[in-house]
Design a protein around this motif. Sequence first.
Motif, PDB file in Angstrom:
ATOM      1  N   ALA A  83       9.658  73.327  11.001  1.00  0.00           N
ATOM      2  CA  ALA A  83       9.049  72.551  12.084  1.00  0.00           C
ATOM      3  C   ALA A  83      10.127  71.723  12.761  1.00  0.00           C
ATOM      4  O   ALA A  83      10.974  71.117  12.093  1.00  0.00           O
ATOM      5  CB  ALA A  83       7.956  71.643  11.544  1.00  0.00           C
ATOM      6  N   HIS A  84      10.093  71.692  14.076  1.00  0.00           N
ATOM      7  CA  HIS A  84      11.075  70.926  14.850  1.00  0.00           C
ATOM      8  C   HIS A  84      10.356  70.248  16.011  1.00  0.00           C
ATOM      9  O   HIS A  84       9.587  70.881  16.734  1.00  0.00           O
ATOM     10  CB  HIS A  84      12.176  71.842  15.387  1.00  0.00           C
ATOM     11  N   GLY A  85      10.588  68.932  16.161  1.00  0.00           N
ATOM     12  CA  GLY A  85      10.017  68.216  17.292  1.00  0.00           C
ATOM     13  C   GLY A  85       8.507  68.090  17.236  1.00  0.00           C
ATOM     14  O   GLY A  85       7.833  68.162  18.266  1.00  0.00           O
ATOM     15  N   CYS A  86       7.965  67.896  16.026  1.00  0.00           N
ATOM     16  CA  CYS A  86       6.517  67.827  15.863  1.00  0.00           C
ATOM     17  C   CYS A  86       6.077  66.396  15.536  1.00  0.00           C
ATOM     18  O   CYS A  86       6.896  65.540  15.214  1.00  0.00           O
ATOM     19  CB  CYS A  86       6.063  68.765  14.750  1.00  0.00           C
ATOM     20  N   GLU A  87       4.781  66.175  15.608  1.00  0.00           N
ATOM     21  CA  GLU A  87       4.202  64.889  15.243  1.00  0.00           C
ATOM     22  C   GLU A  87       3.007  65.099  14.322  1.00  0.00           C
ATOM     23  O   GLU A  87       2.240  66.040  14.494  1.00  0.00           O
ATOM     24  CB  GLU A  87       3.743  64.119  16.492  1.00  0.00           C
ATOM     25  N   ASN A  88       2.874  64.194  13.335  1.00  0.00           N
ATOM     26  CA  ASN A  88       1.704  64.159  12.455  1.00  0.00           C
ATOM     27  C   ASN A  88       1.457  65.499  11.774  1.00  0.00           C
ATOM     28  O   ASN A  88       0.478  66.192  12.013  1.00  0.00           O
ATOM     29  CB  ASN A  88       0.462  63.734  13.256  1.00  0.00           C
ATOM     30  N   LEU A  89       2.385  65.840  10.871  1.00  0.00           N
ATOM     31  CA  LEU A  89       2.287  67.085  10.110  1.00  0.00           C
ATOM     32  C   LEU A  89       1.642  66.801   8.754  1.00  0.00           C
ATOM     33  O   LEU A  89       2.074  65.917   8.024  1.00  0.00           O
ATOM     34  CB  LEU A  89       3.680  67.680   9.892  1.00  0.00           C
ATOM     35  N   PHE A  90       0.617  67.566   8.409  1.00  0.00           N
ATOM     36  CA  PHE A  90      -0.094  67.397   7.142  1.00  0.00           C
ATOM     37  C   PHE A  90       0.030  68.674   6.310  1.00  0.00           C
ATOM     38  O   PHE A  90      -0.275  69.765   6.796  1.00  0.00           O
ATOM     39  CB  PHE A  90      -1.579  67.104   7.382  1.00  0.00           C
ATOM     40  N   PHE A  91       0.485  68.531   5.069  1.00  0.00           N
ATOM     41  CA  PHE A  91       0.505  69.621   4.103  1.00  0.00           C
ATOM     42  C   PHE A  91      -0.352  69.164   2.921  1.00  0.00           C
ATOM     43  O   PHE A  91       0.049  68.283   2.166  1.00  0.00           O
ATOM     44  CB  PHE A  91       1.929  69.910   3.626  1.00  0.00           C
ATOM     45  N   ASP A 110       8.032  63.393  13.639  1.00  0.00           N
ATOM     46  CA  ASP A 110       7.512  62.060  13.335  1.00  0.00           C
ATOM     47  C   ASP A 110       6.235  62.147  12.512  1.00  0.00           C
ATOM     48  O   ASP A 110       5.300  62.864  12.888  1.00  0.00           O
ATOM     49  CB  ASP A 110       7.213  61.292  14.639  1.00  0.00           C
ATOM     50  N   ASN A 111       6.210  61.420  11.409  1.00  0.00           N
ATOM     51  CA  ASN A 111       5.028  61.258  10.561  1.00  0.00           C
ATOM     52  C   ASN A 111       4.698  62.556   9.808  1.00  0.00           C
ATOM     53  O   ASN A 111       4.102  63.480  10.354  1.00  0.00           O
ATOM     54  CB  ASN A 111       3.810  60.799  11.362  1.00  0.00           C
ATOM     55  N   LEU A 112       5.103  62.584   8.530  1.00  0.00           N
ATOM     56  CA  LEU A 112       4.898  63.745   7.668  1.00  0.00           C
ATOM     57  C   LEU A 112       4.092  63.315   6.454  1.00  0.00           C
ATOM     58  O   LEU A 112       4.376  62.279   5.838  1.00  0.00           O
ATOM     59  CB  LEU A 112       6.235  64.328   7.208  1.00  0.00           C
ATOM     60  N   TYR A 113       3.100  64.134   6.079  1.00  0.00           N
ATOM     61  CA  TYR A 113       2.208  63.786   4.983  1.00  0.00           C
ATOM     62  C   TYR A 113       2.058  64.989   4.045  1.00  0.00           C
ATOM     63  O   TYR A 113       1.680  66.082   4.485  1.00  0.00           O
ATOM     64  CB  TYR A 113       0.837  63.369   5.519  1.00  0.00           C
ATOM     65  N   PHE A 114       2.362  64.769   2.767  1.00  0.00           N
ATOM     66  CA  PHE A 114       2.214  65.798   1.741  1.00  0.00           C
ATOM     67  C   PHE A 114       1.303  65.229   0.656  1.00  0.00           C
ATOM     68  O   PHE A 114       1.611  64.195   0.056  1.00  0.00           O
ATOM     69  CB  PHE A 114       3.567  66.163   1.120  1.00  0.00           C
ATOM     70  N   ILE A 135      13.252  72.191  -1.835  1.00  0.00           N
ATOM     71  CA  ILE A 135      11.823  72.427  -1.584  1.00  0.00           C
ATOM     72  C   ILE A 135      11.418  71.735  -0.282  1.00  0.00           C
ATOM     73  O   ILE A 135      10.915  72.383   0.641  1.00  0.00           O
ATOM     74  CB  ILE A 135      10.977  71.940  -2.769  1.00  0.00           C
ATOM     75  N   LEU A 136      11.643  70.426  -0.182  1.00  0.00           N
ATOM     76  CA  LEU A 136      11.399  69.702   1.070  1.00  0.00           C
ATOM     77  C   LEU A 136      12.745  69.246   1.615  1.00  0.00           C
ATOM     78  O   LEU A 136      13.456  68.477   0.968  1.00  0.00           O
ATOM     79  CB  LEU A 136      10.497  68.484   0.858  1.00  0.00           C
ATOM     80  N   HIS A 137      13.087  69.688   2.796  1.00  0.00           N
ATOM     81  CA  HIS A 137      14.356  69.349   3.456  1.00  0.00           C
ATOM     82  C   HIS A 137      13.989  68.694   4.785  1.00  0.00           C
ATOM     83  O   HIS A 137      13.676  69.373   5.770  1.00  0.00           O
ATOM     84  CB  HIS A 137      15.172  70.629   3.677  1.00  0.00           C
ATOM     85  N   LEU A 138      13.976  67.352   4.802  1.00  0.00           N
ATOM     86  CA  LEU A 138      13.410  66.594   5.922  1.00  0.00           C
ATOM     87  C   LEU A 138      14.522  65.796   6.578  1.00  0.00           C
ATOM     88  O   LEU A 138      15.000  64.806   6.017  1.00  0.00           O
ATOM     89  CB  LEU A 138      12.291  65.681   5.416  1.00  0.00           C
ATOM     90  N   ILE A 145       7.016  58.994   6.064  1.00  0.00           N
ATOM     91  CA  ILE A 145       6.898  60.177   5.219  1.00  0.00           C
ATOM     92  C   ILE A 145       6.167  59.726   3.964  1.00  0.00           C
ATOM     93  O   ILE A 145       6.661  58.870   3.225  1.00  0.00           O
ATOM     94  CB  ILE A 145       8.275  60.771   4.861  1.00  0.00           C
ATOM     95  N   ILE A 146       4.994  60.286   3.716  1.00  0.00           N
ATOM     96  CA  ILE A 146       4.184  59.887   2.570  1.00  0.00           C
ATOM     97  C   ILE A 146       3.927  61.124   1.710  1.00  0.00           C
ATOM     98  O   ILE A 146       3.346  62.112   2.180  1.00  0.00           O
ATOM     99  CB  ILE A 146       2.856  59.244   3.013  1.00  0.00           C
TER     100      ILE A 146
END
Length: 315
Positions: A83-91, A110-114, A135-138, A145-146
């Motif tokens: 993902a590039h240039g995204c907002e409010n990503l939920f996994f 901006d704003n990542l939630y796992f 695994i997560l490369h942010l 980031i939560i």
Amino acid sequence: DDNYPIDENFEVIEYLEFNAKTCLPRTNGNFAYIHNANKLISNVEYLGDQTIKISFSVDITNAPVGTRTVLAHSMTMGETVFAHGCENLFFEHVNLYASKGMAIRVHTSDNLYFNHFRAICKPGTDRLMTSTADILHLKNCAGEIIITNSQFENSHDDAINIAGHFLRVKQFYDDGSVRLISELGMGETFAPKVGDVYEVNNVDTLELLMTKTIKSVKLDADGYIVTFEEGSDGLAVDNAFANASRVPKLVFRNNIIRNKRNRGILVQTRNVTIENNLFSNILDGAIMMIVEMNDFHESISPENVIIRNNKFLDN
């Protein structure tokens, strides 16, 4: 032995040994890979009948009979999700069993939630590795980031890597502008934007020297030509620029990281809370909080960090 096809085209990029009884990475076991300038595996020869001969360019130790090995065909390139240039990503409620390269790679978002995200070895199989890299490369993210109620295990590299990226001075111009470059050629991933505030650090000491605000920026084939609101006075070629405008808050709570040859969580951000987690059987640092200019030029220097009520077993 699980009918995996081994023939003359069999390519080995990574070799990693595991204890046959525990199925955990062997303490002081042999590990070698081919990546960038590191050519630790020099040759792989097919001998027929599911047999290969691996030659190493580094010293190895005798592995006990029965030692289990992982042979990976790739390392960092490729990912399950990018993902590039995204907002409010939920996994959420995700099971990830195997990934070529970075499992989840997110840049400039901006704003990542796992939550309830599990990168685990697939039950009922003999797999020993989940991801051939992180695994997560942010990277270069902002906001928050939560990461909660999740499990990360058996990846080749970091379970989680959260960082920015230093830019370096390449050239000064008579009009007061400066050319900044990315040492790793990351392109627009870490591009400066008008209004961004950069912390200027000494390359050798990492001392914070000053802050500068981007007034204008132009991208060309050789980097970014920028001007600063404060001018270029005091800048030198031994400066490293860390973007203080893209520093995500991190909450890492109620998670499990285990069974790893490399690091657990690599944190290069600010306003961090790491609590109520289990770090188990990690052969490198369970938690690493650093800033470095040697290899990957990752920033920014951590500040305001709380680490509490975690359990550390056999790291």
